[in-house]
Design a protein around this motif. Structure first.
Motif, PDB file in Angstrom:
ATOM      1  N   LEU A 228       0.840  -1.207   0.000  1.00 18.17           N
ATOM      2  CA  LEU A 228       0.000   0.000   0.000  1.00 18.17           C
ATOM      3  C   LEU A 228       0.878   1.261   0.000  1.00 18.17           C
ATOM      4  O   LEU A 228       1.987   1.260   0.545  1.00 18.17           O
ATOM      5  N   SER A 229       0.374   2.295  -0.601  1.00 15.97           N
ATOM      6  CA  SER A 229       1.120   3.555  -0.661  1.00 15.97           C
ATOM      7  C   SER A 229       0.165   4.718  -0.482  1.00 15.97           C
ATOM      8  O   SER A 229      -0.996   4.655  -0.901  1.00 15.97           O
ATOM      9  N   ILE A 230       0.670   5.769   0.148  1.00 15.90           N
ATOM     10  CA  ILE A 230      -0.147   6.965   0.337  1.00 15.90           C
ATOM     11  C   ILE A 230       0.248   8.063  -0.654  1.00 15.90           C
ATOM     12  O   ILE A 230      -0.379   9.128  -0.678  1.00 15.90           O
ATOM     13  N   PHE A 231       1.249   7.756  -1.459  1.00 15.31           N
ATOM     14  CA  PHE A 231       1.647   8.720  -2.493  1.00 15.31           C
ATOM     15  C   PHE A 231       2.255   7.942  -3.658  1.00 15.31           C
ATOM     16  O   PHE A 231       3.198   7.176  -3.478  1.00 15.31           O
ATOM     17  N   SER A 232       1.685   8.135  -4.839  1.00 14.96           N
ATOM     18  CA  SER A 232       2.167   7.406  -6.005  1.00 14.96           C
ATOM     19  C   SER A 232       1.851   8.192  -7.269  1.00 14.96           C
ATOM     20  O   SER A 232       0.730   8.705  -7.424  1.00 14.96           O
ATOM     21  N   GLY A 233       2.847   8.315  -8.154  1.00 14.37           N
ATOM     22  CA  GLY A 233       2.628   8.994  -9.431  1.00 14.37           C
ATOM     23  C   GLY A 233       2.217  10.435  -9.292  1.00 14.37           C
ATOM     24  O   GLY A 233       1.422  10.937 -10.092  1.00 14.37           O
ATOM     25  N   GLY A 234       2.703  11.085  -8.238  1.00 17.07           N
ATOM     26  CA  GLY A 234       2.367  12.482  -8.030  1.00 17.07           C
ATOM     27  C   GLY A 234       1.040  12.713  -7.351  1.00 17.07           C
ATOM     28  O   GLY A 234       0.637  13.875  -7.151  1.00 17.07           O
ATOM     29  N   THR A 235       0.334  11.648  -6.987  1.00 17.28           N
ATOM     30  CA  THR A 235      -0.975  11.782  -6.345  1.00 17.28           C
ATOM     31  C   THR A 235      -0.917  11.209  -4.933  1.00 17.28           C
ATOM     32  O   THR A 235      -0.366  10.122  -4.710  1.00 17.28           O
TER      33      THR A 235
END
Length: 333
Positions: A228-235
């Motif tokens: 899981l990630s809370i920031f990816s691809g600038g979003t």
């Protein structure tokens, strides 16, 4: 009646001396070997029982070694599980800290979360002992469940003489953290499975994807504790999505805690069985000893008595042989 053809006294003395010598030989054999039953001819029944029980004791020695090896495997998995639990708690703390943060702060927090996720994978991959890893599993492309780890725990023999073995089985399927297998329907591990953000329940088996970030949370959103990630691809993830991620982490943490409990119970069972096996081996040794061991106090006393009997037998035979000489005096003028 005196006879030069048959010396009855000498024959009797010789028989007595032979019997004493035979008893002396048996006693010396018991003293030199330490056994009163050292071969089948001594006592066929006792020798047979003792031979079988000695063989079983050797098998139990192997069981004891296998239990020690099994305990090491479980200990290794338990250590890896505890380390992973500690790390996922840190991820949980990072998620809590990111709630309400700016996108820039969430990006920095994501860097820390990614490092912690990599550390959990490292713990799971490293929890290997003697080629066995219960946390990071690859069940292949055909298995539908991870294979159990079977630990040899007992060698049994029933009243009819039939032998069997017992095992302590560790259900790897319920404790694995990562699953690299690709069979359709094969459940992923606790950490790499995708869970519903709404309640943390498992949402997918072999494959799954994380919900796109930045939108309002939906009941069908899915996340994996391992990725899981809370920031990816600038979003950045929305706060409502972060709440769902916390639900997923809590659910995974609960499963990991249950798995640690399972490993702890297995370790306890192994330790108890190892203690029992050691005590049982000692009991069998004592039982066999009572059947076939020589009583050295008794044999020492018997040896001295037989040595005296042998000396007296030699003297009696000498006297009996000398009686023939007395016949000559009857014919002397």
């Amino acid at each position: 009646m005196s006879s030069i053809m048959t010396n009855s006294a000498a024959l009797t003395a010789l028989q007595s001396l032979n019997a004493t010598s035979k008893s002396l030989q048996d006693t010396q054999a018991r003293i030199s070997t330490g056994y009163r039953v050292s071969q089948a001819s001594d006592n066929a029944a006792y020798w047979s029982i003792a031979t079988t029980m000695r063989s079983d004791n050797q098998a139990m020695s192997t069981v004891s070694d296998a239990l020690g090896l099994g305990a090491s495997k479980v200990d290794t998995a338990y250590t890896g599980m505890n380390s992973a639990i500690s790390t996922i708690n840190q991820i949980k703390a990072k998620l809590l800290a990111s709630y309400g943060q700016t996108d820039a702060s969430k990006e920095k927090t994501q860097t820390e979360i990614t490092a912690l996720q990599a550390q959990m994978k490292s713990y799971a991959d490293g929890a290997t002992f003697s080629g066995t890893n219960m946390l990071s599993v690859d069940s292949g492309s055909t298995a539908t469940t991870a294979a159990d780890v079977k630990i040899l725990s007992a060698f049994n023999r029933d009243a009819a003489g039939a032998s069997s073995i017992s095992t302590i089985d560790v259900k790897v399927e319920s404790i694995k953290l990562y699953e690299a297998g690709t069979t359709t329907g094969l459940a992923k591990g606790i950490l790499d499975t995708y869970r519903l953000g709404s309640d943390g329940s498992v949402a997918a088996a072999v494959s799954g994807t994380q919900t796109a970030l930045g939108a309002a949370a939906l009941a069908t959103d899915t996340y994996s504790a391992a990725s899981l990630s809370i920031f990816s691809g600038g979003t950045a993830a929305s706060d409502s999505q972060i709440k769902q991620m916390l639900t997923v982490i809590d659910s995974a943490l609960a499963d990991m805690t249950n798995s640690a409990t399972t490993l702890g119970a297995a370790k306890s069972s192994i330790d108890l069985q190892k203690t029992f096996t050691s005590d049982l081996m000692d009991s069998i040794d004592r039982g066999v000893g009572q059947l076939v061991d020589a009583d050295m106090n008794k044999e020492s006393t018997r040896l001295q008595a037989l040595q005296v009997q042998q000396q007296l037998g030699v003297q009696a035979l000498s006297i009996a042989n000398g009686s023939s000489q007395s016949i000559l005096s009857l014919f002397r003028g």
